[in-house]
Scaffold this active site. Sequence first.
Site, PDB file in Angstrom:
ATOM      1  N   ASP A  29       0.799  -1.201  -0.027  1.00 15.36           N
ATOM      2  CA  ASP A  29       0.168  -0.014   0.005  1.00 15.36           C
ATOM      3  C   ASP A  29       0.935   1.341   0.032  1.00 15.36           C
ATOM      4  O   ASP A  29       1.878   1.353   1.045  1.00 15.36           O
ATOM      5  CB  ASP A  29      -0.848   0.031   1.158  1.00 15.36           C
ATOM      6  N   GLU A  79      29.649   8.276   5.419  1.00 14.46           N
ATOM      7  CA  GLU A  79      29.730   6.904   5.721  1.00 14.46           C
ATOM      8  C   GLU A  79      29.771   6.162   4.461  1.00 14.46           C
ATOM      9  O   GLU A  79      29.160   4.823   4.324  1.00 14.46           O
ATOM     10  CB  GLU A  79      28.513   6.275   6.762  1.00 14.46           C
ATOM     11  N   CYS A 111      25.392   8.773  10.344  1.00 17.11           N
ATOM     12  CA  CYS A 111      25.011  10.039  10.168  1.00 17.11           C
ATOM     13  C   CYS A 111      25.133  11.031  10.782  1.00 17.11           C
ATOM     14  O   CYS A 111      24.816  12.125  10.725  1.00 17.11           O
ATOM     15  CB  CYS A 111      23.505   9.709   9.887  1.00 17.11           C
ATOM     16  N   HIS A 234      17.798  14.681  12.524  1.00 17.37           N
ATOM     17  CA  HIS A 234      18.160  13.679  11.436  1.00 17.37           C
ATOM     18  C   HIS A 234      17.069  13.128  10.771  1.00 17.37           C
ATOM     19  O   HIS A 234      16.282  12.625  11.741  1.00 17.37           O
ATOM     20  CB  HIS A 234      19.132  12.920  12.040  1.00 17.37           C
TER      21      HIS A 234
END
Length: 385
Positions: A29, A79, A111, A234
């Site tokens: 969905d 990264e 991150c 983030h």
Amino acid sequence: YSIGLTDLDVATTGYVLSLDDLADYQGTDPAKYHLGLGQDCFSVPGADEDIVTLAATAASRLVARHPEHKITQLYFATETGVDQSKSAGVFVHQLLGLAPNVRTVELKQACYSATAALQLAVGHITRFPQEQVLVIASDIARYALDTPGEPTQGAGAVAMLVSAEPHLVALEPVTGFYTADVNDFWRPTDSSTPYVNGHLSLDAYLDATAGAYDDAMRRAPGLDLEDIDRFLHHQPFTKMARKAHRHLGQHLGVELDDALIEESMSVNRQLGNSYTASLYFALAAQLTNNAELARKRLGFFSYGSGSVAEFFTGVVQPGYTVHLDYLEHLQADLNARKTLSVEQYRQLHHSYRLDSDNYTTPTDTATSFRFAGVTDHVRQYETGL
Ligand code: CAA
């Protein structure tokens, strides 16, 4: 004198995949992606794009506006490293034609590392206030096909110029840290895609958010929650920012208004996860979506799996909107991405190479800088358009 971001620019890839198309292919969905994750589509790199080309594109746009720049440091946060030894920043240093007397280094902690780079930059400018630091966050989030992480891919780079008396955001000494050894998300050196414990990663992120905030408040006892006018998180997917915002409120026993984060999500919703660049795309969105932020305080939540987090604050500078006109290209770049079919995207995903045997890449995308392939184990970059 104050120290912070005096200029910022961004870049993303030449291709995009619609999450409607991915949902259709998977028989999922599409509301799961639009509402459940808060994502519409994600940037996909062509074969001739990588973290270096994205970084060079963002940084060259920025440096072109500062012909008299005083950059003595280039900190490259990622990264998605392309070499285990050489900094990706050295390629960018060459592509930008920077002077030899520049310190160039790559930083890694999932991150989070762009935030470490930014704080190192503040430290350098404290000692050498006449100089400038180029901080670049550049990442490609690439999960294995047919895994839960697949709809949270994305790619992009943010280049930031750090100086004394900044035009955009003055960073304050308010900061708080958090580290916990968690196996929520990691990428061993022999793997091109990460190993992910998705639901653990959500919990680790939320714990780290509260931990970093508490540490910042311990270190800056004069600061209250009400002193922060907007929060930037983030954003591996934008729903995560909503979860973090709600979690912070619950942690502090208050109801936090969604309006405090709303303006920061418009770009990442279309870009996907750009790992360490994601928080700074949230900043770009926040600054471009609201022209009334002068003297307002931003609270930044930086999180990197594994896990490390930092909460810090910055004050938007009067006149900042004058320095943001160029970010108009941000939406134009997002709109200009060529839509891939799911079949094309899967083929591109399969064609990614981690090895360093000789190969050349097709000229795929209309980019300013190209990754041309590998010769004798050396990565080759070209100036494109
Ligand atoms: N309509 C509307 N919503 C729907 C829906 C539908 N038909 N079907 C499901 N949803 C909702 C779910 O209720 C859920 O929302 P809530 O969490 O608010 O309840 C949401 O959609 C996602 O559903 P699932 O949890 O079932 O999804 P999943 O298990 O397939 O995967 C994920 C979600 C774990 C985030 C996965 O995409 C993943 O592993 N991503 C990579 C890891 C990641 O991004 N982690 C984030 C924290 S770590 C970090 O931030 C570092 C980093 O950058 C990686």
